[in-house]
Motif scaffolding. Structure first.
Motif, PDB file in Angstrom:
ATOM      1  N   UNK A 222     -19.116  12.786  72.701  1.00  0.00           N
ATOM      2  CA  UNK A 222     -17.950  13.097  73.646  1.00  0.00           C
ATOM      3  C   UNK A 222     -16.816  12.050  73.567  1.00  0.00           C
ATOM      4  N   UNK A 223     -17.051  10.899  73.392  1.00  0.00           N
ATOM      5  CA  UNK A 223     -15.966  10.110  73.179  1.00  0.00           C
ATOM      6  C   UNK A 223     -15.180  10.168  71.974  1.00  0.00           C
ATOM      7  N   UNK A 224     -15.933  10.347  71.111  1.00  0.00           N
ATOM      8  CA  UNK A 224     -15.259  10.794  69.548  1.00  0.00           C
ATOM      9  C   UNK A 224     -14.559  11.979  69.659  1.00  0.00           C
ATOM     10  N   UNK A 225     -15.054  13.011  70.619  1.00  0.00           N
ATOM     11  CA  UNK A 225     -14.280  14.517  70.804  1.00  0.00           C
ATOM     12  C   UNK A 225     -13.105  14.222  71.452  1.00  0.00           C
ATOM     13  N   UNK A 226     -12.860  13.286  72.229  1.00  0.00           N
ATOM     14  CA  UNK A 226     -11.937  12.869  73.139  1.00  0.00           C
ATOM     15  C   UNK A 226     -11.022  12.240  72.442  1.00  0.00           C
ATOM     16  N   UNK A 227     -11.202  11.162  71.777  1.00  0.00           N
ATOM     17  CA  UNK A 227     -10.270  10.546  70.892  1.00  0.00           C
ATOM     18  C   UNK A 227      -9.517  11.262  69.682  1.00  0.00           C
ATOM     19  N   UNK A 228     -10.574  12.320  69.305  1.00  0.00           N
ATOM     20  CA  UNK A 228     -10.136  13.326  68.141  1.00  0.00           C
ATOM     21  C   UNK A 228      -8.819  14.053  68.749  1.00  0.00           C
ATOM     22  N   UNK A 229      -9.298  14.714  69.997  1.00  0.00           N
ATOM     23  CA  UNK A 229      -8.229  15.621  70.755  1.00  0.00           C
ATOM     24  C   UNK A 229      -6.994  15.009  70.836  1.00  0.00           C
ATOM     25  N   UNK A 230      -6.889  13.683  71.448  1.00  0.00           N
ATOM     26  CA  UNK A 230      -5.480  13.028  71.746  1.00  0.00           C
ATOM     27  C   UNK A 230      -4.794  12.577  70.215  1.00  0.00           C
ATOM     28  N   UNK A 231      -5.591  12.285  69.244  1.00  0.00           N
ATOM     29  CA  UNK A 231      -5.042  12.079  67.895  1.00  0.00           C
ATOM     30  C   UNK A 231      -4.429  13.302  67.382  1.00  0.00           C
ATOM     31  N   UNK A 232      -5.017  14.666  67.495  1.00  0.00           N
ATOM     32  CA  UNK A 232      -4.385  15.802  66.810  1.00  0.00           C
ATOM     33  C   UNK A 232      -3.204  16.066  67.902  1.00  0.00           C
ATOM     34  N   UNK A 233      -3.352  15.982  69.343  1.00  0.00           N
ATOM     35  CA  UNK A 233      -2.437  16.181  70.106  1.00  0.00           C
ATOM     36  C   UNK A 233      -0.939  15.240  69.899  1.00  0.00           C
ATOM     37  N   UNK A 234      -1.277  14.033  69.715  1.00  0.00           N
ATOM     38  CA  UNK A 234      -0.074  13.162  69.291  1.00  0.00           C
ATOM     39  C   UNK A 234       0.516  13.694  68.068  1.00  0.00           C
ATOM     40  N   UNK A 235      -0.202  14.099  67.060  1.00  0.00           N
ATOM     41  CA  UNK A 235       0.389  14.519  65.555  1.00  0.00           C
ATOM     42  C   UNK A 235       1.194  15.771  65.925  1.00  0.00           C
ATOM     43  N   UNK A 236       0.606  16.724  66.906  1.00  0.00           N
ATOM     44  CA  UNK A 236       1.374  17.952  66.974  1.00  0.00           C
ATOM     45  C   UNK A 236       2.797  17.654  67.640  1.00  0.00           C
ATOM     46  N   UNK A 237       2.762  16.847  68.701  1.00  0.00           N
ATOM     47  CA  UNK A 237       4.124  16.593  69.321  1.00  0.00           C
ATOM     48  C   UNK A 237       5.092  15.976  68.378  1.00  0.00           C
ATOM     49  N   UNK A 238       4.660  14.915  67.462  1.00  0.00           N
ATOM     50  CA  UNK A 238       5.328  14.463  66.521  1.00  0.00           C
ATOM     51  C   UNK A 238       5.955  15.380  65.640  1.00  0.00           C
ATOM     52  N   UNK A 239       5.113  16.305  65.048  1.00  0.00           N
ATOM     53  CA  UNK A 239       5.543  17.318  64.536  1.00  0.00           C
ATOM     54  C   UNK A 239       6.609  18.258  64.966  1.00  0.00           C
ATOM     55  N   UNK A 240       6.387  18.421  66.100  1.00  0.00           N
ATOM     56  CA  UNK A 240       7.527  19.390  66.768  1.00  0.00           C
ATOM     57  C   UNK A 240       8.861  18.758  66.730  1.00  0.00           C
ATOM     58  N   UNK A 241       8.746  17.115  66.883  1.00  0.00           N
ATOM     59  CA  UNK A 241      10.108  16.657  66.940  1.00  0.00           C
ATOM     60  C   UNK A 241      10.630  16.453  65.671  1.00  0.00           C
ATOM     61  N   UNK A 242       9.766  16.307  64.636  1.00  0.00           N
ATOM     62  CA  UNK A 242      10.043  16.008  63.270  1.00  0.00           C
ATOM     63  C   UNK A 242      11.012  17.424  62.865  1.00  0.00           C
ATOM     64  N   UNK A 243      10.255  18.396  63.094  1.00  0.00           N
ATOM     65  CA  UNK A 243      10.935  19.827  62.643  1.00  0.00           C
ATOM     66  C   UNK A 243      12.332  20.253  63.380  1.00  0.00           C
ATOM     67  N   UNK A 244      11.952  20.102  64.691  1.00  0.00           N
ATOM     68  CA  UNK A 244      13.255  20.247  65.634  1.00  0.00           C
ATOM     69  C   UNK A 244      14.615  19.911  65.118  1.00  0.00           C
ATOM     70  N   UNK A 245      14.657  18.784  64.546  1.00  0.00           N
ATOM     71  CA  UNK A 245      16.035  18.180  64.345  1.00  0.00           C
ATOM     72  C   UNK A 245      16.482  18.677  62.909  1.00  0.00           C
ATOM     73  N   UNK A 246      15.827  19.972  62.233  1.00  0.00           N
ATOM     74  CA  UNK A 246      16.396  20.318  61.058  1.00  0.00           C
ATOM     75  C   UNK A 246      15.828  19.315  59.731  1.00  0.00           C
ATOM     76  N   UNK A 247      16.005  19.839  58.667  1.00  0.00           N
ATOM     77  CA  UNK A 247      15.581  19.318  57.476  1.00  0.00           C
ATOM     78  C   UNK A 247      16.409  18.007  57.194  1.00  0.00           C
ATOM     79  N   UNK A 248      16.083  16.924  56.699  1.00  0.00           N
ATOM     80  CA  UNK A 248      16.540  15.496  56.438  1.00  0.00           C
ATOM     81  C   UNK A 248      17.059  15.009  57.775  1.00  0.00           C
ATOM     82  N   UNK A 249      16.356  15.085  58.849  1.00  0.00           N
ATOM     83  CA  UNK A 249      16.891  14.559  60.018  1.00  0.00           C
ATOM     84  C   UNK A 249      16.010  13.209  59.990  1.00  0.00           C
TER      85      UNK A 249
END
Length: 316
Positions: A222-249
């Motif tokens: 359960x601890x591993x699944x919880x940490x995995x969840x937050x790691x994936x969530x952080x990555x997805x939020x980062x990707x939204x910010x990365x792509x939202x600014x357009x290419x070469x931002x």
């Protein structure tokens, strides 16, 4: 005379030169070969272990999701390795933009399988919906996110000079990742809702559920699944910010941020999901199919038993 990278169209460059400085590439940097090679090897190793453990413990759906996640991530980082000497290398770019964009959706799919089995072990009476619908709902949503991200990555990678077409791919990737974030939040909400309802209830846990809750292996899972969840969530939020600014931002061209928020987060999730394997740490998930067959055979009717809650699989 130095060329201003912002005035250079990276699609018109095949290799680094005075007219095409590396700063003019999509990412604006030389990929760190050692880091990308390490993670390509790591995901490759995790792929082998997932297949081996999956075959041994017969966790076929979990293995399919994690096997594909590891394979896609490995291919993606091989693509980044290809781009090391030449940031304008189109094959490497296409490999990594497609594979690294959607592979975490497969990590998420492996997580979504867990809630159903937690409900089955701790009591379905406190679940707002039938346990099997958790898997169907979240996996279906995840597949939708995966398709959007894969399609967007493919379109963006093959758009060439067509800026409008490339923007379509960009928007599809953002939509897919945003949908994945929403699905993750709904999954967390459903998990918390069930947990609160179950443990606020005055009804005691069954002996098998009590034994499971006391198990050190289960708590680690359960601890591993919880940490995995937050790691994936952080990555997805980062990707939204990365792509939202357009290419070469600036976010897209920050290699350290990519390594920290994308590479390390998904690497951590994959390691935990691979080596804190349900076949070892949560046998109820691994033995579900066999237990279901046994329950049906005992009942004498294939239609009378939907989901088993037997104790045999809880010897952890």
């Amino acid at each position: 005379m130095a060329v201003n990278p912002s005035y250079v169209n990276p699609l018109h460059c095949d290799y680094v030169s005075e007219a095409c400085p590396y700063q003019a590439s999509i990412y604006g940097y030389y990929n760190n070969l050692a880091c990308n090679a390490f993670f390509a090897a790591l995901f490759g190793i995790c792929f082998i272990f997932n297949i081996g453990l999956g075959c041994h413990y017969r966790t076929w759906t979990y293995t399919l999701a994690m096997g594909l996640a590891c394979a896609a991530a490995c291919i993606g980082y091989i693509g980044r390795c290809i781009m090391h000497n030449n940031p304008f290398q189109s094959l490497g770019f296409e490999m990594q933009i497609c594979c690294l964009t959607f592979s975490p959706a497969l990590n998420s799919a492996a997580l979504y399988l867990i809630l159903k089995h937690l409900v089955l072990q701790f009591g379905r009476d406190w679940s707002r919906i039938r346990p099997k619908y958790y898997t169907w709902a979240f996996i279906s949503a995840d597949i939708s996110a995966l398709i959007l991200q894969a399609a967007g990555g493919a379109i963006a990678a093959t758009a060439g000079d067509n800026e409008n077409f490339r923007d379509v791919g960009d928007h599809l990737m953002i939509t897919g990742i945003s949908w994945q974030v929403l699905t993750l939040l709904l999954f967390a909400t459903a998990t918390i809702d069930y947990t609160v309802r179950r443990f606020r209830s005055s009804s005691p846990l069954s002996p098998s559920a009590q034994a499971l809750l006391r198990s050190t292996k289960f708590r680690m899972f359960i601890a591993a699944a919880t940490i995995s969840f937050f790691a994936i969530f952080v990555r997805c939020v980062y990707r939204i910010a990365e792509m939202a600014g357009g290419w070469r931002n600036p976010i897209m061209q920050n290699q350290s941020l990519f390594i920290g928020a994308e590479t390390c987060m998904i690497g951590l999730a994959t390691i935990l999901q691979t080596f804190i394997h349900p076949g070892i740490f949560f046998p109820a998930l691994a033995s579900y199919r066999q237990s279901k067959k046994m329950a049906r055979a005992k009942s004498g009717s294939d239609s009378s038993v939907e989901e088993p809650t037997g104790n045999a699989e809880l010897k952890v």
